[in-house]
Design a protein around this motif. Structure first.
Motif, PDB file in Angstrom:
ATOM      1  N   GLU A  52      23.833  22.986 -59.671  1.00 30.26           N
ATOM      2  CA  GLU A  52      22.398  23.157 -59.452  1.00 30.26           C
ATOM      3  C   GLU A  52      22.121  24.264 -58.449  1.00 30.26           C
ATOM      4  O   GLU A  52      21.200  25.058 -58.623  1.00 30.26           O
ATOM      5  N   LYS A  53      22.924  24.343 -57.386  1.00 27.70           N
ATOM      6  CA  LYS A  53      22.762  25.407 -56.399  1.00 27.70           C
ATOM      7  C   LYS A  53      22.979  26.766 -57.042  1.00 27.70           C
ATOM      8  O   LYS A  53      22.243  27.724 -56.772  1.00 27.70           O
ATOM      9  N   HIS A  54      24.000  26.862 -57.893  1.00 30.74           N
ATOM     10  CA  HIS A  54      24.309  28.116 -58.574  1.00 30.74           C
ATOM     11  C   HIS A  54      23.150  28.531 -59.498  1.00 30.74           C
ATOM     12  O   HIS A  54      22.759  29.701 -59.528  1.00 30.74           O
ATOM     13  N   LEU A  55      22.598  27.576 -60.233  1.00 28.74           N
ATOM     14  CA  LEU A  55      21.467  27.871 -61.123  1.00 28.74           C
ATOM     15  C   LEU A  55      20.260  28.368 -60.328  1.00 28.74           C
ATOM     16  O   LEU A  55      19.600  29.332 -60.725  1.00 28.74           O
ATOM     17  N   GLU A  56      19.976  27.726 -59.210  1.00 25.82           N
ATOM     18  CA  GLU A  56      18.847  28.138 -58.384  1.00 25.82           C
ATOM     19  C   GLU A  56      19.043  29.548 -57.845  1.00 25.82           C
ATOM     20  O   GLU A  56      18.113  30.338 -57.807  1.00 25.82           O
ATOM     21  N   GLN A  57      20.262  29.859 -57.445  1.00 26.74           N
ATOM     22  CA  GLN A  57      20.546  31.193 -56.919  1.00 26.74           C
ATOM     23  C   GLN A  57      20.353  32.245 -58.008  1.00 26.74           C
ATOM     24  O   GLN A  57      19.758  33.299 -57.765  1.00 26.74           O
ATOM     25  N   GLU A  58      20.808  31.953 -59.233  1.00 26.34           N
ATOM     26  CA  GLU A  58      20.618  32.890 -60.341  1.00 26.34           C
ATOM     27  C   GLU A  58      19.130  33.085 -60.638  1.00 26.34           C
ATOM     28  O   GLU A  58      18.686  34.212 -60.876  1.00 26.34           O
ATOM     29  N   GLU A  59      18.368  31.994 -60.614  1.00 27.02           N
ATOM     30  CA  GLU A  59      16.929  32.103 -60.857  1.00 27.02           C
ATOM     31  C   GLU A  59      16.257  32.956 -59.791  1.00 27.02           C
ATOM     32  O   GLU A  59      15.387  33.775 -60.098  1.00 27.02           O
ATOM     33  N   ARG A  60      16.656  32.787 -58.524  1.00 26.00           N
ATOM     34  CA  ARG A  60      16.081  33.594 -57.446  1.00 26.00           C
ATOM     35  C   ARG A  60      16.389  35.071 -57.646  1.00 26.00           C
ATOM     36  O   ARG A  60      15.523  35.928 -57.467  1.00 26.00           O
ATOM     37  N   GLU A  61      17.645  35.370 -58.031  1.00 24.25           N
ATOM     38  CA  GLU A  61      18.025  36.765 -58.243  1.00 24.25           C
ATOM     39  C   GLU A  61      17.256  37.372 -59.415  1.00 24.25           C
ATOM     40  O   GLU A  61      16.822  38.526 -59.349  1.00 24.25           O
ATOM     41  N   GLU A  62      17.071  36.595 -60.493  1.00 26.90           N
ATOM     42  CA  GLU A  62      16.296  37.084 -61.634  1.00 26.90           C
ATOM     43  C   GLU A  62      14.845  37.343 -61.232  1.00 26.90           C
ATOM     44  O   GLU A  62      14.246  38.340 -61.637  1.00 26.90           O
ATOM     45  N   ALA A  63      14.283  36.451 -60.437  1.00 23.72           N
ATOM     46  CA  ALA A  63      12.901  36.614 -59.992  1.00 23.72           C
ATOM     47  C   ALA A  63      12.760  37.865 -59.127  1.00 23.72           C
ATOM     48  O   ALA A  63      11.795  38.625 -59.259  1.00 23.72           O
ATOM     49  N   ALA A  65      14.691  40.535 -59.252  1.00 22.56           N
ATOM     50  CA  ALA A  65      14.846  41.702 -60.127  1.00 22.56           C
ATOM     51  C   ALA A  65      13.560  41.948 -60.914  1.00 22.56           C
ATOM     52  O   ALA A  65      13.122  43.093 -61.070  1.00 22.56           O
ATOM     53  N   ALA A  66      12.943  40.885 -61.407  1.00 27.77           N
ATOM     54  CA  ALA A  66      11.701  41.025 -62.162  1.00 27.77           C
ATOM     55  C   ALA A  66      10.582  41.543 -61.264  1.00 27.77           C
ATOM     56  O   ALA A  66       9.762  42.361 -61.683  1.00 27.77           O
ATOM     57  N   GLN A  67      10.568  41.073 -60.034  1.00 24.80           N
ATOM     58  CA  GLN A  67       9.528  41.499 -59.101  1.00 24.80           C
ATOM     59  C   GLN A  67       9.711  42.971 -58.750  1.00 24.80           C
ATOM     60  O   GLN A  67       8.746  43.707 -58.631  1.00 24.80           O
TER      61      GLN A  67
END
Length: 97
Positions: A52-63, A65-67
């Motif tokens: 779950e921590k890994h998934l959250e970190q990936e989501e933050r990085e994607e956000a 990059a999108a920003q």
């Protein structure tokens, strides 16, 4: 000296009558021990798994990059274009010298 044994006191004893209340009845009362215990257990912080921590970190990085990519608007594009033209003119002047 001899030790004095503790005696159980009836001060905190609760008389229920015929039968004690069911758990559902205890949970219905917001001040009862059962309901407070349940609320505290739900409020307690849950530890996340490594996955779950890994998934959250990936989501933050994607956000992030999108920003970064979605930054600016028409005015920002105009300023970038003008700056690019200015750089090209300066580079052209440097080559002529």
């Amino acid at each position: 000296m001899t030790r004095v044994k503790k005696k159980r006191s009836d001060a905190n004893r609760i008389e229920w009558g015929e039968r004690p209340p069911r758990r559902s009845e205890k949970l219905a009362d917001p001040d009862s021990y059962e309901s407070r215990k349940k609320r505290a257990n739900e409020k307690r912080k849950k530890h996340k798994s490594v996955y779950e921590k890994h998934l959250e970190q990936e989501e933050r990085e994607e956000a992030r990059a999108a920003q970064k990519g979605a930054r600016g608007g028409r005015l920002a594009e105009k300023i970038r274009r003008l700056n690019q033209e200015k750089r090209e003119l300066e580079a052209g002047d440097d080559e002529n010298d």
